[in-house]
Design a protein around this motif. Structure first.
Motif: not given
Length: 150
Positions: A5-8, A29-30, A32-38, A44-48
Motif C-alpha cells: 500500500v502506497d499509504a501516505d 503499509v509503506v 514516509n511518516s508514522l501512520l496508525f496501523t492496527p 506491517e508498517l514500513v516507514v521509509v
C-alpha cells in the motif's frame, strides 16, 4: 499474496485491512511518516526515509508476480505492472498494461495544463461508490490470484 500500500494519501487503508484479513494476506503499509496501523500480524508498517520517491522505490523493489499494489501514483503503477503485479487505485480501478501508457500521457498533459494555468483542481472527490467499488475489486483480485487467473 502480499498487498503493498502506497499509504501516505491512501483513503482505503481500513478497507484493505478488512479484505486482507479475510484472505489472510500480508499487508505492507509503506509511508514516509508514522501512520496508525492496527496491531495485527498480517499488517506491517514500513516507514521509509530518503526523499520524495522513497516509498515508491521500496514498493517497486519488492513487488512481483502474485502481489497486489494499491496506489494512485501512475508512475509507480507502471513500475509494479512491469514486475507482473496487479495494481489497483483507491477508487477500485485496475491499472493494466494496455491502459498505463494512456494514463501516463493524460497525467503529463494535466501537469502541463496546470503549470500553464489553464487547468485547475485535482481528482474528483472520493465517494461511497468509490469505496464500495474498491472493496469489490480488491476482493475479486485476490480471488483471481488464488485461482491463478490473470
Amino acid at each position: 499474496m502480499p498487498i503493498y500500500v502506497d499509504a501516505d494519501a491512501c483513503p482505503v487503508k481500513d478497507e484493505i485491512y478488512r479484505v486482507a484479513r479475510r484472505h489472510e494476506a500480508k499487508v505492507f503499509v509503506v509511508s514516509n511518516s508514522l501512520l496508525f496501523t492496527p496491531r495485527d500480524a498480517l499488517i506491517e508498517l514500513v516507514v521509509v526515509r530518503g526523499g520524495f520517491d522513497a516509498a515508491d522505490d521500496w514498493i517497486a523493489d519488492r513487488v512481483g508476480v502474485g502481489d497486489v499494489a494499491i496506489t494512485s501514483d501512475i508512475p509507480l503503477a507502471e513500475r509494479c505492472l512491469k514486475a507482473d503485479a496487479r495494481v489497483l487505485n483507491p477508487k477500485g480501478y485496475a491499472f493494466t498494461e494496455d491502459a498505463i501508457g494512456e494514463a501516463l500521457a493524460t497525467r503529463a498533459l494535466h501537469d502541463m495544463l496546470r503549470q500553464s494555468g489553464e487547468f485547475g483542481g485535482g481528482p474528483s472527490a472520493f465517494s461511497k461508490v468509490d469505496r464500495s467499488r474498491f472493496l469489490s475489486k480488491l476482493d475479486e483480485t485476490l480471488h483471481a490470484i488464488r485461482r491463478g487467473k490473470r
